[in-house]
Design an enzyme around this catalytic site. Structure first.
Site, short mmCIF file in Angstrom:
data_model
loop_
_atom_site.label_atom_id
_atom_site.label_comp_id
_atom_site.label_asym_id
_atom_site.label_seq_id
_atom_site.Cartn_x
_atom_site.Cartn_y
_atom_site.Cartn_z
NE ARG A 149 46.45 45.69 39.18
CZ ARG A 149 45.19 44.79 38.99
NH1 ARG A 149 45.58 43.77 39.13
NH2 ARG A 149 43.90 45.44 38.62
CG ASP A 180 46.62 47.24 35.68
OD1 ASP A 180 46.88 48.11 36.02
OD2 ASP A 180 45.31 47.28 35.33
#
Length: 445
Positions: free
Chosen positions: A402, A328
């Site tokens: 993100r 991530d």
């Protein structure tokens, strides 16, 4: 759902040095697991530090719909009264997980071990993501899944197994979500359920299962893999859980402090599970000034305080076997690479293509529109760092939190402001991101 909201664009401008101390929200992975295992346990589970982002709240709602008593007792403080293994009840309506692949996939595993039928759904982004990799092992264990979409995508109906079967399963890709779904379904099966992974993925499910009283054994498998064996049909007991700060969320202020000259910040209680520290390892290889202290732990999860200072970074090569420990964080690592001197090569990023967006393409687009030379070669991302970023671009976030936070971090040190087209989805994981960064000195507008 979140995708019905109007876009909320935001611009990040070149900032002065960042200073101060902050605690980012509780870890998203652990927050999901604490709610789900609390719901599968007997008795009361008290959770402190829970991430109260949209993704986790949707998991809390799902556990409530499945029969557990889930209530908020204070700021990031929650209490769960579970129904026991295989004790879920058929929900009255579809379970809507919004944007959360983790919540949805883990809940599918938990439901697969109860003799009920539940429909799983989510927003447009989650509906586009593959579910067949979760469905396949659950069907081997006796669950039945019906989806009207290609690839077993959402919405889908899952009928849990009345008599679940223990299996030995080799994951096709390194994925904590696949592993966790199989283990959660295996709680209801007699005998031993075993998962073998060629590359070790994050082990939060294994650690928390032990914390709740399950018998689970982990062994090395080959050079980088693991074999996890769970003894089924335990009586899980409610247990207190303290959720450490999320290292994936800490990555954004951390990289911002590294690239904004003169910055000096501290981030507290950040989880330091060795299967989640790939970014910190890589940043240190790049020359980042990152110091850790006050190391301690809770429920098997270590945490520490980090001091991060503005640093001169250099390009490095990131090996593919590091991907599971930082899957991530590649977006914000690419931002650090853009400000570094020299070429950074990130290898083996195929899993980025099936996240909230095609993060590999989206990361390259984010950099290109802001004047950074970048190339995709197969599953590798190559960033040509020049020590500065021209900026001035508008970044398409593709409903991906993100991407939005990575682009905003980049804009704090780029020559010209960076604009993101929509910040609404930041709320899925880090609702306080903008005000927290502003308290550290970030310039947004």
């Amino acid at each position: 759902m979140t995708d019905s909201n109007q876009p909320t664009p935001l611009q990040a401008r070149k900032s002065g040095a960042l200073h101060g101390t902050a605690r980012v929200p509780g870890d998203k992975s652990i927050s999901h697991r604490a709610l789900i295992l609390g719901a599968l346990a007997v008795g009361e589970t008290r959770i402190s530090g829970l991430l109260e982002g949209e993704d986790v709240i949707n998991t809390a709602k799902a556990m409530r719909a499945l029969g557990a008593k889930v209530e908020r007792t204070g700021d990031c403080e929650w209490r769960v009264h579970g129904v026991g293994v295989a004790g879920f009840a058929t929900p009255e309506a579809p379970l809507d997980f919004g944007n959360s692949g983790t919540g949805c996939r883990l809940a599918m595993g938990a439901v697969a071990g109860s003799p009920i039928v539940a429909t799983f759904d989510g927003d447009a982004s989650l509906r586009s993501r593959p579910m067949r990799r979760i469905v396949d092992p659950l069907e081997l264990m006796g669950a039945k899944v019906v989806s009207s979409s290609e690839g077993g995508r959402l919405p889908l109906a899952l009928q849990g197994a009345r008599d679940p079967l223990p299996i030995l399963y080799r994951t096709p890709v390194p994925s904590a979500q696949i592993k966790s779904a199989v283990l959660l379904a295996g709680l209801s099966a007699p005998g031993v359920t075993t998962v073998i992974e060629a590359e070790a993925s994050r082990d939060h499910t294994e650690l928390m299962l032990q914390h709740f009283g399950a018998t689970i054994v982990t062994e090395a498998e080959g050079a980088h893999g693991r074999k996890i064996s769970l003894t089924g049909q335990p009586e899980l007991r409610g247990a207190p859980v303290v959720v450490p700060a999320d290292p994936s969320s800490a990555a954004f202020p951390m990289v911002a402090a590294l690239v904004v000259p003169g910055s000096d910040i501290e981030l507290t209680d950040v989880m330091t599970n060795p299967l989640r520290t790939g970014l910190i390892t890589t940043l240190r290889e790049m020359g980042a000034l990152i110091e850790d202290s006050d190391v301690r732990g809770d429920a098997g999860e270590p945490m520490a305080r980090f001091r991060v200072r503005g640093s001169k970074l250099k390009g490095v090569e990131v090996p593919p076997e590091r991907a599971p420990s930082m899957i991530d964080e590649y977006l914000v690592l690419a931002v650090a690479a853009a400000f570094a001197e020299g070429t950074t090569v990130m290898r083996g990023l195929h899993e980025l293509r099936v996240k909230e967006s095609d993060r590999l393409e989206a990361t390259a687009a984010m950099l290109r529109v802001n004047g950074v030379a970048v190339e995709i070669a197969g599953d590798d991302l190559i960033v040509e760092g020049k020590g500065h970023v021209p900026g001035g671009g508008v970044v398409a976030t593709h409903m991906d939190h993100r991407i939005a936070m990575s682009a905003l971090a980049m804009g704090l040190a780029s020559d010209k402001p960076v604009t993101v087209d929509d910040t609404a989805f930041i709320a899925t994981s880090f609702p306080d991101f903008v005000p927290m960064m502003q308290r550290l000195g970030a310039e947004f507008g």
